[in-house]
Structure formats: C-alpha cells, structure tokens
Design a protein around this motif. Sequence first.
Motif, PDB file in Angstrom:
ATOM      1  N   GLU A 166       0.825  -1.203   0.000  1.00 57.34           N
ATOM      2  CA  GLU A 166       0.000   0.000   0.000  1.00 57.34           C
ATOM      3  C   GLU A 166       0.860   1.254   0.000  1.00 57.34           C
ATOM      4  O   GLU A 166       1.974   1.267   0.508  1.00 57.34           O
ATOM      5  N   GLY A 167       0.297   2.331  -0.583  1.00 57.77           N
ATOM      6  CA  GLY A 167       0.925   3.642  -0.509  1.00 57.77           C
ATOM      7  C   GLY A 167       1.980   3.881  -1.568  1.00 57.77           C
ATOM      8  O   GLY A 167       2.245   3.032  -2.421  1.00 57.77           O
ATOM      9  N   SER A 168       2.602   5.085  -1.516  1.00 60.39           N
ATOM     10  CA  SER A 168       3.671   5.486  -2.430  1.00 60.39           C
ATOM     11  C   SER A 168       4.999   5.448  -1.690  1.00 60.39           C
ATOM     12  O   SER A 168       5.088   5.881  -0.531  1.00 60.39           O
ATOM     13  N   HIS A 169       6.034   4.950  -2.365  1.00 58.83           N
ATOM     14  CA  HIS A 169       7.321   4.762  -1.708  1.00 58.83           C
ATOM     15  C   HIS A 169       8.456   5.042  -2.692  1.00 58.83           C
ATOM     16  O   HIS A 169       8.289   4.915  -3.908  1.00 58.83           O
ATOM     17  N   ARG A 170       9.610   5.397  -2.163  1.00 58.77           N
ATOM     18  CA  ARG A 170      10.810   5.533  -2.969  1.00 58.77           C
ATOM     19  C   ARG A 170      11.491   4.172  -3.058  1.00 58.77           C
ATOM     20  O   ARG A 170      11.705   3.499  -2.041  1.00 58.77           O
ATOM     21  N   LEU A 171      11.846   3.777  -4.267  1.00 60.10           N
ATOM     22  CA  LEU A 171      12.547   2.511  -4.499  1.00 60.10           C
ATOM     23  C   LEU A 171      13.892   2.803  -5.134  1.00 60.10           C
ATOM     24  O   LEU A 171      13.972   3.551  -6.104  1.00 60.10           O
ATOM     25  N   ASP A 172      14.940   2.211  -4.596  1.00 58.60           N
ATOM     26  CA  ASP A 172      16.284   2.335  -5.156  1.00 58.60           C
ATOM     27  C   ASP A 172      16.801   0.952  -5.518  1.00 58.60           C
ATOM     28  O   ASP A 172      16.930   0.095  -4.629  1.00 58.60           O
ATOM     29  N   GLN A 173      17.091   0.726  -6.777  1.00 58.78           N
ATOM     30  CA  GLN A 173      17.745  -0.511  -7.220  1.00 58.78           C
ATOM     31  C   GLN A 173      19.223  -0.178  -7.403  1.00 58.78           C
ATOM     32  O   GLN A 173      19.591   0.573  -8.299  1.00 58.78           O
ATOM     33  N   ARG A 174      20.077  -0.733  -6.536  1.00 55.40           N
ATOM     34  CA  ARG A 174      21.486  -0.329  -6.494  1.00 55.40           C
ATOM     35  C   ARG A 174      22.382  -1.404  -7.100  1.00 55.40           C
ATOM     36  O   ARG A 174      22.154  -2.602  -6.908  1.00 55.40           O
ATOM     37  N   TRP A 175      23.422  -0.938  -7.812  1.00 50.31           N
ATOM     38  CA  TRP A 175      24.432  -1.829  -8.393  1.00 50.31           C
ATOM     39  C   TRP A 175      25.804  -1.265  -8.083  1.00 50.31           C
ATOM     40  O   TRP A 175      26.054  -0.082  -8.295  1.00 50.31           O
ATOM     41  N   HIS A 176      26.693  -2.114  -7.576  1.00 48.94           N
ATOM     42  CA  HIS A 176      28.028  -1.682  -7.188  1.00 48.94           C
ATOM     43  C   HIS A 176      29.072  -2.368  -8.073  1.00 48.94           C
ATOM     44  O   HIS A 176      29.358  -3.552  -7.882  1.00 48.94           O
ATOM     45  N   PRO A 177      29.642  -1.643  -9.030  1.00 46.37           N
ATOM     46  CA  PRO A 177      30.724  -2.221  -9.831  1.00 46.37           C
ATOM     47  C   PRO A 177      32.022  -2.210  -9.029  1.00 46.37           C
ATOM     48  O   PRO A 177      32.126  -1.525  -8.000  1.00 46.37           O
ATOM     49  N   THR A 178      33.005  -2.946  -9.514  1.00 49.06           N
ATOM     50  CA  THR A 178      34.314  -2.894  -8.866  1.00 49.06           C
ATOM     51  C   THR A 178      34.885  -1.483  -8.968  1.00 49.06           C
ATOM     52  O   THR A 178      34.584  -0.729  -9.910  1.00 49.06           O
ATOM     53  N   GLU A 179      35.703  -1.109  -7.993  1.00 51.23           N
ATOM     54  CA  GLU A 179      36.238   0.251  -7.932  1.00 51.23           C
ATOM     55  C   GLU A 179      37.215   0.565  -9.062  1.00 51.23           C
ATOM     56  O   GLU A 179      37.624   1.720  -9.235  1.00 51.23           O
ATOM     57  N   THR A 180      37.597  -0.433  -9.844  1.00 50.19           N
ATOM     58  CA  THR A 180      38.494  -0.188 -10.974  1.00 50.19           C
ATOM     59  C   THR A 180      37.730   0.273 -12.217  1.00 50.19           C
ATOM     60  O   THR A 180      38.328   0.477 -13.272  1.00 50.19           O
ATOM     61  N   MET A 181      36.399   0.463 -12.094  1.00 53.10           N
ATOM     62  CA  MET A 181      35.583   0.875 -13.228  1.00 53.10           C
ATOM     63  C   MET A 181      35.019   2.272 -13.004  1.00 53.10           C
ATOM     64  O   MET A 181      34.870   2.729 -11.871  1.00 53.10           O
ATOM     65  N   THR A 182      34.725   2.946 -14.094  1.00 53.63           N
ATOM     66  CA  THR A 182      34.050   4.233 -14.054  1.00 53.63           C
ATOM     67  C   THR A 182      32.810   4.161 -14.941  1.00 53.63           C
ATOM     68  O   THR A 182      32.799   3.426 -15.934  1.00 53.63           O
ATOM     69  N   GLY A 183      31.758   4.888 -14.575  1.00 56.18           N
ATOM     70  CA  GLY A 183      30.489   4.760 -15.294  1.00 56.18           C
ATOM     71  C   GLY A 183      30.041   6.057 -15.937  1.00 56.18           C
ATOM     72  O   GLY A 183      30.418   7.152 -15.519  1.00 56.18           O
ATOM     73  N   ARG A 184      29.202   5.930 -16.936  1.00 55.17           N
ATOM     74  CA  ARG A 184      28.534   7.077 -17.552  1.00 55.17           C
ATOM     75  C   ARG A 184      27.082   6.697 -17.804  1.00 55.17           C
ATOM     76  O   ARG A 184      26.767   5.556 -18.154  1.00 55.17           O
ATOM     77  N   VAL A 185      26.182   7.656 -17.625  1.00 50.29           N
ATOM     78  CA  VAL A 185      24.761   7.435 -17.810  1.00 50.29           C
ATOM     79  C   VAL A 185      24.384   7.753 -19.248  1.00 50.29           C
ATOM     80  O   VAL A 185      24.743   8.813 -19.771  1.00 50.29           O
ATOM     81  N   GLU A 186      23.690   6.841 -19.893  1.00 53.66           N
ATOM     82  CA  GLU A 186      23.169   7.032 -21.239  1.00 53.66           C
ATOM     83  C   GLU A 186      21.675   6.740 -21.211  1.00 53.66           C
ATOM     84  O   GLU A 186      21.259   5.590 -21.325  1.00 53.66           O
ATOM     85  N   GLY A 187      20.869   7.784 -21.010  1.00 52.10           N
ATOM     86  CA  GLY A 187      19.436   7.598 -20.858  1.00 52.10           C
ATOM     87  C   GLY A 187      19.136   6.874 -19.559  1.00 52.10           C
ATOM     88  O   GLY A 187      19.513   7.325 -18.480  1.00 52.10           O
ATOM     89  N   SER A 188      18.484   5.726 -19.644  1.00 51.28           N
ATOM     90  CA  SER A 188      18.188   4.928 -18.455  1.00 51.28           C
ATOM     91  C   SER A 188      19.246   3.859 -18.202  1.00 51.28           C
ATOM     92  O   SER A 188      19.109   3.061 -17.274  1.00 51.28           O
ATOM     93  N   THR A 189      20.289   3.848 -19.024  1.00 49.68           N
ATOM     94  CA  THR A 189      21.342   2.824 -18.954  1.00 49.68           C
ATOM     95  C   THR A 189      22.627   3.407 -18.391  1.00 49.68           C
ATOM     96  O   THR A 189      22.916   4.594 -18.568  1.00 49.68           O
TER      97      THR A 189
END
Length: 248
Positions: A190-213
């Motif tokens: 019931e109700g409205s809630h904040r949802l976080d789906q978290r992913w932790h890559p190894t610290e030897t990687m760097t990320g960039r956001v491309e749209g929803s990816t």
Amino acid sequence: PDGRMEQIGDGYMSTVEGALRRGWEMFRREDMLWVITKGAEGRPPVHRSYAFDGAGFYVSRSAWNDPAALWSILNWRTGFVGHCHEDMGHLSIQAYGANLLIDSGTYSYASPMRLPFYQTIGHNTVLVNRQTQKRRSALDGHWTTAEPFDFFHGTQDNSEPLLHARTMVFRQPNSAGPGYWLIVDRLTGEGSHRLDQRWHPTETMTGRVEGSTVVYTGREGQSPQPSLVVANLPQPGLKTELAEGAVQ
C-alpha cells in the motif's frame, strides 16, 4: 572462475583451494580433485550451476575450469547469524576474468564505519524508502537450471512495508549470442514509496549514464578489463544516476 569465494556477509574474499583440498582428502570426491588440478585428475562436477537451498545461495556459471567463464552468486538467505549482512537479494558477478558487480565488503566492525558495508545500501539489491532491511529469512525461493539458462524467483518481507519479489535469469553464452543476466524486481503493498535498485561495480571501473542505462568501463591507467552495461527498462518516474559508495 578465479578460485575465490565472493565475500558474502563478513566472509572475506578468499581462495577455495584449501577447503577443496581438505574435502578431497576427507571424502575422496573426484569432482573436488578435478577442480583443484584444473581438470588434470578426477572427474568434472555433475552440475554446472547449483542451488544451495539450505543456505539460500544460488550459483550460476557458464563453464568449469575456464578463467574467462561467466559466474554469479545470488543471496536469498534462509537464515541469519551474527556475521550476516542486511543483503537479501544481493547479486555478485564475475565475467571474462574480472569482477564486475561486487559486495562492498566488511571493512571494520566499528560503528558507524561499519554501516555502509553491513546495511542494504552497500549491496546489489533494492532499498525501500532508503531504509535498510530487517533481518528475516526469505519467504520462498524457486530455482531451475537447464542447458540454455538458469532461473530463480523468490519473495521476502524484509523490505517493510512492501513485499519484494526478485527474479533472475542467467542466459548462457552460446552460438545465438553472448551471456547476460536479467533481473526483475517487483514490490507490492500500500501507498507510495521511494525505491532504489542499487548496483556496485568494482572500484576499478568508471560509469557514464546514457538515458536509463549505465555503461561501466575500466578507469584510465588501470589494466584492461571487460565493460559492463546495466540496461534499465525505461519507465515513468525512473531516474538513473551515479552515486558514491564505499568499498573495502
């Protein structure tokens, strides 16, 4: 594939060769000898992927004795002891000779330094309202493995006030294409809630956001390593971003 066990809970990442060798000496299991000797002696294991239902660990792999194999472990715990973390649903992945998605580790038993490693926020699973999970066993877990894929589906009520169901499909690499993991999280209540789906890559990687990816590649100056693409399904209200984390 690198001969080490992922660090689940307070279990540090360590080699499994010693345990397998003791197992061979005690039980004379030919599959243990085969893994220890990298296929030179003994017989290969009967199972490629396996569900350790008693503990709640589900292991997928593309091959044995292949350092470039695809491998994952999903934690859907069936019990808690003092050294367990609040990490129901956590998934770690190794592929092509590199760790890609990791458990953030243990670091220290001293609080508050321990919290980012012990609590749900430090694991590859879902947060509800930014709150850490309760310490309860999973409600259920169902596992199927076949030649082209592995399948898992389970539900848990640690993420109050919602019920969390996680589905994982591991597609085996074959002539039709490369291997990949598909994760579907369904939260009901019931109700409205904040949802976080978290992913932790190894610290030897760097990320960039491309749209929803998010596309992760090796950091400049690091040894070459495979990339990782976290391809989210676009949907209303979804925000994809990079956030700082902690790693042991």
